[in-house]
Enzyme design. Structure first.
Site, PDB file in Angstrom:
ATOM      1  N   VAL A  24       1.207   9.011  -4.563  1.00 61.98           N
ATOM      2  CA  VAL A  24       1.701   9.124  -3.716  1.00 61.98           C
ATOM      3  C   VAL A  24       2.403  10.967  -3.302  1.00 61.98           C
ATOM      4  O   VAL A  24       2.086  11.681  -2.331  1.00 61.98           O
ATOM      5  CB  VAL A  24       3.935   8.177  -2.640  1.00 61.98           C
ATOM      6  N   LYS A 113      12.934   3.097  -4.324  1.00 66.32           N
ATOM      7  CA  LYS A 113      13.833   1.566  -3.468  1.00 66.32           C
ATOM      8  C   LYS A 113      13.976   1.220  -4.741  1.00 66.32           C
ATOM      9  O   LYS A 113      15.478   0.501  -4.458  1.00 66.32           O
ATOM     10  CB  LYS A 113      12.614   0.648  -3.038  1.00 66.32           C
ATOM     11  N   ILE A 144       4.873   1.387   7.668  1.00 69.77           N
ATOM     12  CA  ILE A 144       5.501   0.651   8.290  1.00 69.77           C
ATOM     13  C   ILE A 144       6.552   1.161   8.901  1.00 69.77           C
ATOM     14  O   ILE A 144       7.257   1.003   8.281  1.00 69.77           O
ATOM     15  CB  ILE A 144       5.077  -0.593   8.569  1.00 69.77           C
ATOM     16  N   GLY A 195      -4.681  -0.693  -7.242  1.00 66.86           N
ATOM     17  CA  GLY A 195      -2.988   0.310  -7.165  1.00 66.86           C
ATOM     18  C   GLY A 195      -1.809  -0.474  -6.518  1.00 66.86           C
ATOM     19  O   GLY A 195      -1.114   0.362  -6.121  1.00 66.86           O
ATOM     20  N   GLU A 198       3.505  -2.427  -8.813  1.00 64.95           N
ATOM     21  CA  GLU A 198       3.910  -1.849 -10.615  1.00 64.95           C
ATOM     22  C   GLU A 198       3.472  -0.964 -11.292  1.00 64.95           C
ATOM     23  O   GLU A 198       2.615  -2.338 -11.285  1.00 64.95           O
ATOM     24  CB  GLU A 198       5.607  -2.435 -10.014  1.00 64.95           C
ATOM     25  N   ASP A 209      10.890  -6.112  -6.367  1.00 63.71           N
ATOM     26  CA  ASP A 209      10.488  -5.155  -5.773  1.00 63.71           C
ATOM     27  C   ASP A 209      10.757  -5.904  -4.525  1.00 63.71           C
ATOM     28  O   ASP A 209      11.674  -5.027  -3.839  1.00 63.71           O
ATOM     29  CB  ASP A 209       8.707  -4.797  -5.638  1.00 63.71           C
ATOM     30  N   LYS A 213      14.121  -4.411  -1.619  1.00 54.49           N
ATOM     31  CA  LYS A 213      13.246  -3.785   0.042  1.00 54.49           C
ATOM     32  C   LYS A 213      14.168  -4.966   0.783  1.00 54.49           C
ATOM     33  O   LYS A 213      15.122  -3.908   1.558  1.00 54.49           O
ATOM     34  CB  LYS A 213      12.124  -4.027  -0.005  1.00 54.49           C
ATOM     35  N   GLY A 315      -0.129   1.882  -0.889  1.00 57.28           N
ATOM     36  CA  GLY A 315      -0.848   2.922  -1.283  1.00 57.28           C
ATOM     37  C   GLY A 315      -0.975   4.390  -1.215  1.00 57.28           C
ATOM     38  O   GLY A 315       0.796   4.348  -0.512  1.00 57.28           O
TER      39      GLY A 315
HETATM   40  N1  HSE Z   1       4.137  -2.703  -5.616  1.00 60.23           N
HETATM   41  C1  HSE Z   1       4.845  -2.823  -4.574  1.00 60.23           C
HETATM   42  C2  HSE Z   1       4.043  -3.508  -3.622  1.00 60.23           C
HETATM   43  C3  HSE Z   1       4.292  -0.678  -4.104  1.00 60.23           C
HETATM   44  O1  HSE Z   1       3.247  -4.666  -3.705  1.00 60.23           O
HETATM   45  O2  HSE Z   1       4.329  -4.266  -2.389  1.00 60.23           O
HETATM   46  C4  HSE Z   1       4.821  -0.520  -2.617  1.00 60.23           C
HETATM   47  O3  HSE Z   1       5.928  -0.569  -2.565  1.00 60.23           O
END
Ligand code: HSE
Length: 338
Positions: A24, A113, A144, A195, A198, A209, A213, A315
């Protein structure tokens, strides 16, 4: 545009410090350098990329960037900045560097996050104390726009539920299993090649994850602080191909869902329930059509009704788009604020 370059416009310079140059960070640096003139015209100020703090000066990058921008002295870089972009990930040293930036009155943009879910209140309070901005649109569902719509566009409404596919890699894995009958192992290998995962894939497949979020979404949607520990979490490691096939035959698709709901107890007091789990979604629901690594967040609000926000949830470039949006927003306030 680069630091020190002669500029022919009359705009003031805003010094930007970038912390981290992974997938990023490299795209964010590229966009600032390549689109500098366009951004300056949009903001009314030049964004000067002062430097990029990295752990190793010799690491390979996704994008070729001027070597003189790199430094290992993150603290020094932060101290001279008007706006700090934190893309290191993890809790420390990101948290300390953000506090240092805010303490010096700089605005902060982050995609972190894990940090926002765990320390969002501490960092927001630090920002409020000095009238600085802490912006983190990229921390949930990458490209988004969802946090700003929840916080601003829907500020006058009463949100009752937020329900989303907010982890791209698990959606990719479940989608491959559902549509192509692929094994979880094969699908995970593909997700890794793309990719999406994590660095520690447990964070994806065990739902951490998505829970981070969900914490952020719930805190904003319901104007409250939802601790990460209050989120029920179940990942996708227990989901089998047989279950997915059986669900399909019954008219459902299994998705890892993050759900945040407002609850009202019988005595009228409000509460919030937040959970992440593999859920059966009816095939006709819009969330069932979210394929591959895409994300979507379905929002229900009293006046607005049902809304769905859809797009790339992972991404480098896609996440960089949200980071740049926050950067422009922070920079504009500098200009308006003088
Ligand atoms: N590993 C996370 C996913 C990357 O798969 O959504 C984006 O936060």
């Amino acid at each position: 545009m680069r630091n020190g370059e002669l500029r022919l416009n009359a705009y003031r310079d805003l010094r930007v410090a970038l912390l981290g140059c992974g997938s990023v960070g490299a795209q964010v640096a590229r966009l600032i350098l390549e689109n500098g003139d366009e951004l300056a015209a949009r903001i009314g100020a030049n964004l000067t990329l002062d430097g990029i703090a990295v752990r190793s000066l010799d690491a390979e990058r996704d994008v070729e960037l001027p070597r003189e921008l790199f430094t290992t002295d993150a603290e020094r870089l932060v101290q001279g900045a008007d706006i700090v972009i934190e893309l290191m990930g993890g809790i420390e040293p990101a948290r300390s560097l953000i506090l240092l930036a805010l303490g010096g009155g700089a605005d902060v943009v982050t995609a972190n996050k894990a940090l926002i879910a765990a320390h969002g209140r501490e960092l927001s309070d630090a920002a409020d104390q000095v009238g600085a901005q802490l912006l983190y649109e990229a921390s949930v569902a990458a490209a988004i726009p969802i946090l700003r719509p929840l916080r601003e566009s829907l500020a006058g409404d009463h949100i009752t539920r937020v329900m989303g596919i907010v982890n791209g890699s698990t959606n990719y894995i479940l989608d491959r299993m559902d549509r192509f009958g692929e094994s979880a192992e094969d699908a995970m290998k593909l997700a890794s090649d793309l990719g999406f995962l994590e660095a520690d894939p447990t964070l994806d497949v065990e739902g951490f994850d998505a829970a981070q979020k969900a914490t952020i979404l719930a805190s904003i949607a319901f104007h409250t602080e939802v601790p990460e520990s209050a989120v029920y979490r179940e990942g996708i490691t227990g989901v089998t191909l047989e279950q997915i096939t059986a669900a399909r035959h019954a008219g459902f698709v299994i998705k890892l869902l993050a759900v945040a709901e407002r609850l009202t107890a019988s005595d009228g007091t409000d509460g919030v329930s937040v959970r992440v789990y593999p859920a059966l979604i009816p095939r006709e629901h819009p969330l069932a059509a979210v394929h591959e690594g895409k994300n979507a967040v379905f929002v229900e609000a009293e006046a607005a009704g049902e809304l769905m926000f859809y797009g790339a949830g992972a991404g480098g470039n896609e996440t960089a788009s949200a980071v740049l949006g926050d950067l422009v927003s922070a920079a504009r306030r500098h200009v308006v604020g003088g």
